[in-house]
Design a protein around this motif. Structure first.
Motif, PDB file in Angstrom:
ATOM      1  N   CYS A   1       3.619   7.844   8.897  1.00  0.00           N
ATOM      2  CA  CYS A   1       4.620   6.752   8.916  1.00  0.00           C
ATOM      3  C   CYS A   1       5.129   6.498   7.506  1.00  0.00           C
ATOM      4  CB  CYS A   1       3.989   5.451   9.397  1.00  0.00           C
ATOM      5  SG  CYS A   1       3.762   5.386  11.129  1.00  0.00           S
ATOM      6  N   ALA A   2       4.224   6.450   6.529  1.00  0.00           N
ATOM      7  CA  ALA A   2       4.638   6.164   5.138  1.00  0.00           C
ATOM      8  C   ALA A   2       5.540   7.277   4.614  1.00  0.00           C
ATOM      9  CB  ALA A   2       3.409   6.007   4.248  1.00  0.00           C
ATOM     10  N   LEU A   3       5.281   8.511   5.051  1.00  0.00           N
ATOM     11  CA  LEU A   3       6.063   9.654   4.552  1.00  0.00           C
ATOM     12  C   LEU A   3       7.484   9.699   5.130  1.00  0.00           C
ATOM     13  CD1 LEU A   3       3.212  12.308   4.497  1.00  0.00           C
ATOM     14  CD2 LEU A   3       4.395  11.348   2.509  1.00  0.00           C
ATOM     15  N   LYS A   4       7.755   8.786   6.062  1.00  0.00           N
ATOM     16  CA  LYS A   4       9.120   8.747   6.620  1.00  0.00           C
ATOM     17  C   LYS A   4      10.096   7.998   5.704  1.00  0.00           C
ATOM     18  CE  LYS A   4       8.049   9.613  11.387  1.00  0.00           C
ATOM     19  NZ  LYS A   4       7.072   8.986  12.278  1.00  0.00           N
ATOM     20  N   VAL A   5       9.604   7.489   4.578  1.00  0.00           N
ATOM     21  CA  VAL A   5      10.506   6.803   3.650  1.00  0.00           C
ATOM     22  C   VAL A   5      11.448   7.847   3.043  1.00  0.00           C
ATOM     23  CG1 VAL A   5       9.141   6.962   1.495  1.00  0.00           C
ATOM     24  CG2 VAL A   5      10.464   4.891   1.981  1.00  0.00           C
ATOM     25  N   ASP A   6      12.668   7.437   2.708  1.00  0.00           N
ATOM     26  CA  ASP A   6      13.659   8.388   2.168  1.00  0.00           C
ATOM     27  C   ASP A   6      13.110   9.109   0.933  1.00  0.00           C
ATOM     28  OD1 ASP A   6      15.366   7.753   4.155  1.00  0.00           O
ATOM     29  OD2 ASP A   6      16.747   6.564   2.929  1.00  0.00           O
ATOM     30  N   LYS A   7      13.594  10.328   0.746  1.00  0.00           N
ATOM     31  CA  LYS A   7      13.000  11.226  -0.249  1.00  0.00           C
ATOM     32  C   LYS A   7      13.130  10.754  -1.695  1.00  0.00           C
ATOM     33  CE  LYS A   7      11.294  14.114   2.630  1.00  0.00           C
ATOM     34  NZ  LYS A   7      10.455  13.126   3.331  1.00  0.00           N
ATOM     35  N   ASP A   8      14.108   9.882  -1.956  1.00  0.00           N
ATOM     36  CA  ASP A   8      14.246   9.428  -3.347  1.00  0.00           C
ATOM     37  C   ASP A   8      13.226   8.344  -3.717  1.00  0.00           C
ATOM     38  OD1 ASP A   8      15.506   7.793  -1.523  1.00  0.00           O
ATOM     39  OD2 ASP A   8      16.984   7.056  -2.958  1.00  0.00           O
ATOM     40  N   VAL A   9      12.409   7.928  -2.762  1.00  0.00           N
ATOM     41  CA  VAL A   9      11.360   6.946  -3.064  1.00  0.00           C
ATOM     42  C   VAL A   9      10.053   7.708  -3.270  1.00  0.00           C
ATOM     43  CG1 VAL A   9      10.103   4.931  -2.183  1.00  0.00           C
ATOM     44  CG2 VAL A   9      12.518   5.264  -1.572  1.00  0.00           C
ATOM     45  N   LYS A  10       9.406   7.472  -4.414  1.00  0.00           N
ATOM     46  CA  LYS A  10       8.119   8.150  -4.665  1.00  0.00           C
ATOM     47  C   LYS A  10       7.052   7.540  -3.749  1.00  0.00           C
ATOM     48  CE  LYS A  10       5.059   7.010  -7.948  1.00  0.00           C
ATOM     49  NZ  LYS A  10       4.256   6.885  -9.171  1.00  0.00           N
ATOM     50  N   VAL A  11       6.290   8.404  -3.065  1.00  0.00           N
ATOM     51  CA  VAL A  11       5.218   7.892  -2.192  1.00  0.00           C
ATOM     52  C   VAL A  11       3.862   8.287  -2.773  1.00  0.00           C
ATOM     53  CG1 VAL A  11       4.233   7.880   0.143  1.00  0.00           C
ATOM     54  CG2 VAL A  11       6.681   8.242  -0.164  1.00  0.00           C
ATOM     55  N   VAL A  12       2.967   7.313  -2.860  1.00  0.00           N
ATOM     56  CA  VAL A  12       1.578   7.604  -3.215  1.00  0.00           C
ATOM     57  C   VAL A  12       0.720   7.128  -2.046  1.00  0.00           C
ATOM     58  CG1 VAL A  12      -0.265   7.304  -4.916  1.00  0.00           C
ATOM     59  CG2 VAL A  12       2.125   7.125  -5.643  1.00  0.00           C
ATOM     60  N   LEU A  13      -0.066   8.052  -1.493  1.00  0.00           N
ATOM     61  CA  LEU A  13      -0.962   7.702  -0.387  1.00  0.00           C
ATOM     62  C   LEU A  13      -2.380   7.671  -0.948  1.00  0.00           C
ATOM     63  CD1 LEU A  13       0.479  10.169   2.301  1.00  0.00           C
ATOM     64  CD2 LEU A  13       0.808   7.683   2.244  1.00  0.00           C
ATOM     65  N   ILE A  14      -2.971   6.494  -0.976  1.00  0.00           N
ATOM     66  CA  ILE A  14      -4.322   6.415  -1.552  1.00  0.00           C
ATOM     67  C   ILE A  14      -5.356   6.420  -0.426  1.00  0.00           C
ATOM     68  CG2 ILE A  14      -5.856   5.185  -3.125  1.00  0.00           C
ATOM     69  CD1 ILE A  14      -3.550   4.331  -4.704  1.00  0.00           C
ATOM     70  N   ARG A  15      -6.128   7.521  -0.372  1.00  0.00           N
ATOM     71  CA  ARG A  15      -7.202   7.607   0.640  1.00  0.00           C
ATOM     72  C   ARG A  15      -8.423   6.901   0.063  1.00  0.00           C
ATOM     73  NH1 ARG A  15      -5.933  13.776   2.141  1.00  0.00           N
ATOM     74  NH2 ARG A  15      -4.053  13.333   3.359  1.00  0.00           N
ATOM     75  N   ILE A  16      -8.562   5.658   0.485  1.00  0.00           N
ATOM     76  CA  ILE A  16      -9.546   4.762  -0.125  1.00  0.00           C
ATOM     77  C   ILE A  16     -10.935   4.978   0.468  1.00  0.00           C
ATOM     78  CG2 ILE A  16     -10.061   2.316  -0.565  1.00  0.00           C
ATOM     79  CD1 ILE A  16      -7.071   1.702  -0.115  1.00  0.00           C
ATOM     80  N   GLY A  17     -11.947   4.981  -0.417  1.00  0.00           N
ATOM     81  CA  GLY A  17     -13.341   5.047   0.031  1.00  0.00           C
ATOM     82  C   GLY A  17     -13.860   3.635   0.284  1.00  0.00           C
ATOM     83  N   VAL A  18     -15.184   3.486   0.432  1.00  0.00           N
ATOM     84  CA  VAL A  18     -15.731   2.144   0.689  1.00  0.00           C
ATOM     85  C   VAL A  18     -15.619   1.338  -0.610  1.00  0.00           C
ATOM     86  CG1 VAL A  18     -17.730   0.811   1.422  1.00  0.00           C
ATOM     87  CG2 VAL A  18     -17.344   3.097   2.373  1.00  0.00           C
ATOM     88  N   VAL A  19     -14.892   0.245  -0.540  1.00  0.00           N
ATOM     89  CA  VAL A  19     -14.597  -0.522  -1.753  1.00  0.00           C
ATOM     90  C   VAL A  19     -15.732  -1.516  -2.013  1.00  0.00           C
ATOM     91  CG1 VAL A  19     -12.923  -1.998  -2.915  1.00  0.00           C
ATOM     92  CG2 VAL A  19     -12.138  -0.272  -1.279  1.00  0.00           C
ATOM     93  N   LEU A  20     -16.296  -1.417  -3.216  1.00  0.00           N
ATOM     94  CA  LEU A  20     -17.381  -2.326  -3.587  1.00  0.00           C
ATOM     95  C   LEU A  20     -16.829  -3.396  -4.515  1.00  0.00           C
ATOM     96  CD1 LEU A  20     -20.196   0.300  -4.402  1.00  0.00           C
ATOM     97  CD2 LEU A  20     -19.667  -0.808  -2.211  1.00  0.00           C
ATOM     98  N   GLY A  21     -17.007  -4.643  -4.117  1.00  0.00           N
ATOM     99  CA  GLY A  21     -16.514  -5.740  -4.951  1.00  0.00           C
ATOM    100  C   GLY A  21     -17.233  -7.016  -4.568  1.00  0.00           C
ATOM    101  N   LYS A  22     -17.007  -8.041  -5.367  1.00  0.00           N
ATOM    102  CA  LYS A  22     -17.607  -9.353  -5.078  1.00  0.00           C
ATOM    103  C   LYS A  22     -16.853  -9.983  -3.906  1.00  0.00           C
ATOM    104  CE  LYS A  22     -18.306 -10.873  -9.819  1.00  0.00           C
ATOM    105  NZ  LYS A  22     -19.448 -10.199 -10.309  1.00  0.00           N
ATOM    106  N   ASP A  23     -17.526 -10.845  -3.196  1.00  0.00           N
ATOM    107  CA  ASP A  23     -16.888 -11.699  -2.181  1.00  0.00           C
ATOM    108  C   ASP A  23     -16.032 -10.956  -1.168  1.00  0.00           C
ATOM    109  OD1 ASP A  23     -17.853 -13.763  -3.810  1.00  0.00           O
ATOM    110  OD2 ASP A  23     -16.003 -13.760  -4.989  1.00  0.00           O
ATOM    111  N   GLY A  24     -16.553  -9.907  -0.608  1.00  0.00           N
ATOM    112  CA  GLY A  24     -15.785  -9.294   0.475  1.00  0.00           C
ATOM    113  C   GLY A  24     -16.149  -7.828   0.641  1.00  0.00           C
ATOM    114  N   GLY A  25     -15.456  -7.195   1.618  1.00  0.00           N
ATOM    115  CA  GLY A  25     -15.699  -5.778   1.873  1.00  0.00           C
ATOM    116  C   GLY A  25     -17.056  -5.563   2.524  1.00  0.00           C
TER     117      GLY A  25
END
Ligand code: NDP
Length: 303
Positions: free
Chosen positions: A152-176
């Protein structure tokens, strides 16, 4: 810069918004609920933030330089057929809506960057294989979700730069996931979960937020980038460190049923897991504040 963010009220989004504001960017939170977003970002404490409900998204997307797309219903729940549908549909619908609104903007004024979240679940799970950005997708439910979410994200017009971040398990305070797992570790004295052999591809929230900011600002960051730390660990190792940092011996395995009680079928992510390497971030010279899980846990739990 003017950055608009879906899912800006969530665990990752909140931290990202604060970092962008600290860096003197203008931020718009694209939310489903103004009332909730105003609770997360009270005007007194966050005077500069724009909050936009769905009917206003188009207006703000049009004037943005970059869009970050993080929205999606949480996956750490019981996966009834209805919830599975929602896990997939909430991501697809929001991403499609954002892409449609970007594509409708005037080509000369449109945002130049779309950074869109996806997950390491793309690769499926394995105790033996390693995955990097070139690896093919898996074939389980989360892999399906990630594939469709990305396309779906890759359907954006070609002049827009797309970065797809394949996120791992996020470790942080107060959540996740960590916030949900810590009470279990306290209860069961912090032994491994499941066999303990499963891989745990994690990232500290600060590093993920920095990676998103680089993806917005740096033209070299494009395409798929794994949002994981350079040193994934087996789950037993992560539990040993967690036990040590929490000052608790690590000897009793936490039963699967207990984990499933707090994470639902979303627990499969920590019960099965995958070993993911962030090759692209390494090639790009991305600098991690927390390359080792013990340092990340010390920061989160002790500071
Ligand atoms: P959160 O669950 O904390 O926040 C996600 C945001 O999505 C919410 O604040 C909400 O924003 C919006 N949202 C919630 N339900 C729906 C829905 N039904 N339809 C549309 N939007 C909805 O997520 P995180 O911050 O933890 O994660 C952000 C993204 O990164 C998610 O898509 C997640 O799948 C992905 N990810 C996260 C990982 C993690 O470890 N945290 C790991 C891998 C991927 P609002 O109410 O303002 O609209």
């Amino acid at each position: 810069r003017f950055v608009s963010i879906t899912g800006g009220t969530g665990f990752i989004g909140k931290k990202l918004v604060q970092k962008l504001i600290a860096g003197h960017n203008q931020v718009c939170v694209l939310t489903r609920s103004r009332a909730n977003a105003e609770l997360v970002f009270p005007a007194k404490k966050f005077p500069g933030i724009i909050i936009a409900e769905e009917s206003e998204w188009g207006t703000y997307i049009e004037s943005s330089d970059s869009i970050v797309n993080l929205a999606g219903v949480p996956i750490s729940t019981r996966w009834s057929p209805e919830i599975k549908k929602e896990i997939k549909q909430s991501r697809i619908d929001t991403t499609s809506k954002v892409v449609k609104l970007v594509n409708q903007t005037d080509v000369n004024k449109r945002p130049s960057v779309l950074v869109s979240a996806t997950a390491v679940g793309y690769y499926g799970t394995s105790e033996t294989q390693s995955f990097d950005e070139q690896s093919p997708p898996g074939n389980d439910f989360l892999a399906e979700v990630c594939k469709e979410w990305e396309s779906c994200a890759l359907k954006v017009d070609k002049d827009v730069k797309v970065v797809l971040i394949r996120i791992g398990v996020v470790l942080g305070k107060d959540g996740g996931a960590l916030a949900k797992m810590i009470p279990l570790f306290m209860m069961f004295a912090g032994g491994p979960i499941g066999s303990g052999k499963q891989w745990f591809s994690w990232i500290h929230l600060d590093d993920l937020v920095n990676l998103i900011c680089e993806s917005i600002a740096n033209p070299s960051y494009q395409g798929v980038i794994n949002g994981t730390a350079p040193n994934p660990v087996r789950f037993s190792e992560m539990c040993d460190h967690l036990g040590e940092v929490m000052g608790r011996p690590s000897w009793l395995p936490v039963p699967e049923f207990a984990l499933k009680a707090v994470l639902g079928e979303g627990a499969t992510i920590v019960l099965q897991g995958q070993k993911v390497f962030p090759l692209k971030a390494k090639e790009l010279g991305f600098s991690y504040k927390y390359a080792y899980v013990k340092d990340a846990l010390k920061d989160i739990i002790l500071s």
